[in-house]
Write a protein that holds these residues in place. Structure first.
Motif, PDB file in Angstrom:
ATOM      1  N   ILE A 198       2.701   5.210  -7.654  1.00  0.00           N
ATOM      2  CA  ILE A 198       2.667   5.309  -6.187  1.00  0.00           C
ATOM      3  C   ILE A 198       1.559   4.432  -5.604  1.00  0.00           C
ATOM      4  O   ILE A 198       1.774   3.699  -4.639  1.00  0.00           O
ATOM      5  CB  ILE A 198       2.511   6.777  -5.744  1.00  0.00           C
ATOM      6  N   LYS A 199       0.374   4.489  -6.176  1.00  0.00           N
ATOM      7  CA  LYS A 199      -0.774   3.752  -5.623  1.00  0.00           C
ATOM      8  C   LYS A 199      -0.719   2.255  -5.890  1.00  0.00           C
ATOM      9  O   LYS A 199      -1.108   1.467  -5.026  1.00  0.00           O
ATOM     10  CB  LYS A 199      -2.075   4.303  -6.210  1.00  0.00           C
ATOM     11  N   TYR A 200      -0.275   1.868  -7.079  1.00  0.00           N
ATOM     12  CA  TYR A 200      -0.409   0.468  -7.473  1.00  0.00           C
ATOM     13  C   TYR A 200       0.910  -0.247  -7.766  1.00  0.00           C
ATOM     14  O   TYR A 200       0.912  -1.461  -7.946  1.00  0.00           O
ATOM     15  CB  TYR A 200      -1.301   0.365  -8.728  1.00  0.00           C
ATOM     16  N   GLY A 201       1.998   0.465  -7.797  1.00  0.00           N
ATOM     17  CA  GLY A 201       3.263  -0.142  -8.186  1.00  0.00           C
ATOM     18  C   GLY A 201       4.035  -0.791  -7.065  1.00  0.00           C
ATOM     19  O   GLY A 201       5.022  -1.470  -7.315  1.00  0.00           O
ATOM     20  N   PHE A 202       3.603  -0.588  -5.845  1.00  0.00           N
ATOM     21  CA  PHE A 202       4.324  -1.130  -4.701  1.00  0.00           C
ATOM     22  C   PHE A 202       3.349  -1.796  -3.744  1.00  0.00           C
ATOM     23  O   PHE A 202       2.184  -1.441  -3.683  1.00  0.00           O
ATOM     24  CB  PHE A 202       5.060  -0.014  -3.941  1.00  0.00           C
ATOM     25  N   ASP A 203       3.871  -2.734  -2.983  1.00  0.00           N
ATOM     26  CA  ASP A 203       3.093  -3.286  -1.874  1.00  0.00           C
ATOM     27  C   ASP A 203       3.978  -3.252  -0.631  1.00  0.00           C
ATOM     28  O   ASP A 203       5.145  -2.897  -0.690  1.00  0.00           O
ATOM     29  CB  ASP A 203       2.566  -4.688  -2.189  1.00  0.00           C
TER      30      ASP A 203
END
Length: 87
Positions: free
Chosen positions: A56-61
């Motif tokens: 959730i925190k780092y897998g998407f932009d």
């Protein structure tokens, strides 16, 4: 895994940190119903929270659409499998 003794759980987790708490409680309730030790329950619950929060925190932009995370747990009386998959 032996299907006769298998316990299985599937849920979809929205990629929103606010959804993580509810999913964690659901997984903990599932784990509480299994014949496994408290240490094993803790480790699996922690692994889920770490993997899901990192996705959730780092897998998407902001440039990429956010998709739900498929969460699956299976227990055959001996081994427990935890899988997270982006859909």
């Amino acid at each position: 895994m032996d299907k006769a003794n298998e316990s299985y759980m599937h849920l979809k987790l929205e990629c929103d940190i606010s959804a993580l708490s509810g999913a964690s409680k659901t997984i903990e309730a599932f784990l509480d119903g299994l014949k496994i030790g408290s240490k094993e329950r803790y480790v699996v619950a922690l692994a889920f929270e770490e993997m899901a929060s990192n996705i959730i925190k780092y897998g998407f932009d902001k440039k990429h659409p956010v998709s739900p995370i498929d969460v699956r747990l299976a227990f055959d009386g001996k081994a427990l499998a935890l899988a997270l998959q982006l859909t």
